[in-house]
Design an enzyme around this catalytic site. Structure first.
Site, mmCIF file in Angstrom:
data_model
loop_
_atom_site.group_PDB
_atom_site.id
_atom_site.type_symbol
_atom_site.label_atom_id
_atom_site.label_comp_id
_atom_site.label_asym_id
_atom_site.label_seq_id
_atom_site.Cartn_x
_atom_site.Cartn_y
_atom_site.Cartn_z
ATOM 1 N N HIS A 35 -2.452 -5.333 0.846
ATOM 2 C CA HIS A 35 -3.673 -6.042 0.472
ATOM 3 C C HIS A 35 -3.241 -7.410 -0.026
ATOM 4 O O HIS A 35 -2.204 -7.543 -0.688
ATOM 5 C CB HIS A 35 -4.419 -5.309 -0.639
ATOM 6 C CG HIS A 35 -5.438 -6.168 -1.323
ATOM 7 N ND1 HIS A 35 -6.741 -6.266 -0.889
ATOM 8 C CD2 HIS A 35 -5.331 -7.014 -2.387
ATOM 9 C CE1 HIS A 35 -7.391 -7.125 -1.667
ATOM 10 N NE2 HIS A 35 -6.564 -7.587 -2.579
ATOM 11 N N ASN A 53 -2.785 -0.963 6.750
ATOM 12 C CA ASN A 53 -2.369 -2.289 7.239
ATOM 13 C C ASN A 53 -1.311 -2.923 6.343
ATOM 14 O O ASN A 53 -1.218 -4.147 6.238
ATOM 15 C CB ASN A 53 -3.569 -3.212 7.427
ATOM 16 C CG ASN A 53 -4.374 -3.422 6.149
ATOM 17 O OD1 ASN A 53 -4.115 -2.775 5.138
ATOM 18 N ND2 ASN A 53 -5.345 -4.318 6.198
ATOM 19 N N LYS A 98 0.813 -1.213 0.000
ATOM 20 C CA LYS A 98 0.000 0.000 0.000
ATOM 21 C C LYS A 98 0.853 1.273 0.000
ATOM 22 O O LYS A 98 2.032 1.253 0.399
ATOM 23 C CB LYS A 98 -0.937 -0.014 1.206
ATOM 24 C CG LYS A 98 -2.011 -1.100 1.125
ATOM 25 C CD LYS A 98 -3.039 -0.925 2.216
ATOM 26 C CE LYS A 98 -4.206 -1.882 2.027
ATOM 27 N NZ LYS A 98 -5.265 -1.661 3.043
ATOM 28 N N ARG A 150 -2.050 -15.389 2.455
ATOM 29 C CA ARG A 150 -2.831 -14.863 3.574
ATOM 30 C C ARG A 150 -2.140 -15.158 4.900
ATOM 31 O O ARG A 150 -2.153 -14.334 5.820
ATOM 32 C CB ARG A 150 -4.235 -15.459 3.570
ATOM 33 C CG ARG A 150 -5.121 -14.956 2.442
ATOM 34 C CD ARG A 150 -6.522 -15.508 2.538
ATOM 35 N NE ARG A 150 -7.193 -15.064 3.741
ATOM 36 C CZ ARG A 150 -8.407 -15.447 4.102
ATOM 37 N NH1 ARG A 150 -9.082 -16.304 3.345
ATOM 38 N NH2 ARG A 150 -8.960 -14.998 5.205
ATOM 39 N N ARG A 179 1.527 -7.715 8.288
ATOM 40 C CA ARG A 179 0.678 -6.659 8.848
ATOM 41 C C ARG A 179 1.053 -6.353 10.295
ATOM 42 O O ARG A 179 0.899 -5.217 10.745
ATOM 43 C CB ARG A 179 -0.791 -7.058 8.720
ATOM 44 C CG ARG A 179 -1.313 -6.905 7.287
ATOM 45 C CD ARG A 179 -2.669 -7.514 7.092
ATOM 46 N NE ARG A 179 -3.226 -7.181 5.773
ATOM 47 C CZ ARG A 179 -4.169 -7.887 5.163
ATOM 48 N NH1 ARG A 179 -4.661 -8.979 5.745
ATOM 49 N NH2 ARG A 179 -4.618 -7.522 3.979
#
Length: 337
Positions: A314, A311, A204, A281, A301
């Site tokens: 993505h 965070n 991000k 993930r 994160r």
């Protein structure tokens, strides 16, 4: 430092309602992180000086796009001579490559070495070089992560990084080669993305501003992911809304997530591995960094996230979304630029 010390830029805003491009002077006060704006056409104050703590000086450079109160502003020039003198001394733009065929294991380390020397990576893209260019820049393979880098004494700093990683780093010194790469390789064209059996990690804008991209890339490599595609992108608000549409009405912070994703450049990375989506993930961790700190402290994160909006990354949530997210960046956006 005095609280009124400032840097100023000429910025453009493409007003979608009026169909006009409006031009302003943006002033950023470095000590207290306040901003004000003047309309250059009317010569009047447009935005009274106010606090804007989410914007940092690192984000402000000619060519950047920032998001201020949901308006994307492109910085097109220095706003005054003092800012020009302060920020442009010894500043240059250079090109280098990282051999991703044989030395992907050190790619993140090289990126981190660049950013920790106050160099700014203005664009990045993983490409397959044509044979003619491979020969001219003395690359050992076609699969190269190209980086456009700017900053004070950029050429000397890149040479120092290359000396530490001589096999991995390809310095592009010839101006003709630089221009060919910028025009041909960094614009629309063939993608290295597989667009199948993959997951997508997006670093991000706030993490890019904090110079975490190298560490995050290195972590993905060390976790065993094959980096099949990588590119830097500047999303518009409309782009971010399209990409995050599935979260509209699901996450209460959806609008802020959109604003964060459109607030500056991001890096999209397509990764391939066995069970790529659940594997990614697991490395990224849950959406909320506070949960990560308690239960999953080694996740991305937990290490680089700030809150549920900022965070760090993505990541693809569902197996079927991997190819769709990859196509969004490496087909739609890449060919839109």
């Amino acid at each position: 430092m005095a609280s009124d010390e400032r840097i100023a830029f000429v910025v453009e805003y493409a007003d979608p309602h009026a169909g006009l491009t409006r031009t302003y002077q943006l002033c950023y006060f470095t000590e207290d992180k306040t901003i004000e704006m003047y309309d250059l056409k009317t010569k009047r104050l447009f935005l009274k000086r106010c606090a804007y703590p989410s914007l940092s000086a690192n984000e402000l450079y000619v060519g950047a796009t920032i998001n201020v109160f949901s308006r994307p502003l492109r910085l097109v020039d220095y706003g005054d001579e003092a800012t020009h003198r302060r920020l442009s001394v010894n500043t240059s733009e250079c090109m280098l490559g990282i051999d991703m065929e044989h030395h992907s294991a050190t790619a993140g380390t090289v990126v981190d070495a660049l950013t920790t020397q106050d160099l700014r990576i203005t664009s990045a893209r993983l490409v397959e070089l044509p044979q003619s260019l491979i020969d001219r820049i003395a690359a050992s393979s076609a699969r190269v992560l190209l980086l456009s880098v700017s900053g004070a004494d950029a050429r000397e700093k890149i040479a120092a990084v290359a000396a530490l990683h001589p096999a991995a780093v390809i310095q592009v010194a010839n101006e003709g080669d630089v221009q060919e790469i910028m025009q041909t390789m960094m614009g629309p064209g063939k993608t290295t993305a597989t667009l199948r059996d993959c997951a997508v990690c997006v670093i991000k804008p706030h993490a890019i501003t904090s110079r975490y991209e190298g560490a995050i890339l290195q972590r993905l490599v060390e976790e065993g992911f094959y980096i099949s595609a990588l590119g830097s992108y500047q999303l518009t608000v409309a782009d971010a809304e399209d990409f995050l549409e599935v979260y509209s009405g699901v996450l209460p912070e959806y609008r802020k997530l959109v604003e964060q994703m459109a607030s500056g450049p991001c890096w999209a990375i397509e990764v391939c591995a066995e069970n790529a989506v659940p594997a990614l993930r697991a490395v990224c961790g849950p959406h909320d960094p506070e949960v990560c700190h308690v239960l999953f402290p080694h996740t991305l994160r937990a290490k680089y996230g700030v809150d549920r909006v900022r965070n760090a990354v993505h990541c693809t949530d569902l197996e079927e979304d991997g190819p769709l997210e990859s196509e969004f960046f490496f087909s739609l956006l890449q060919n839109k630029r």
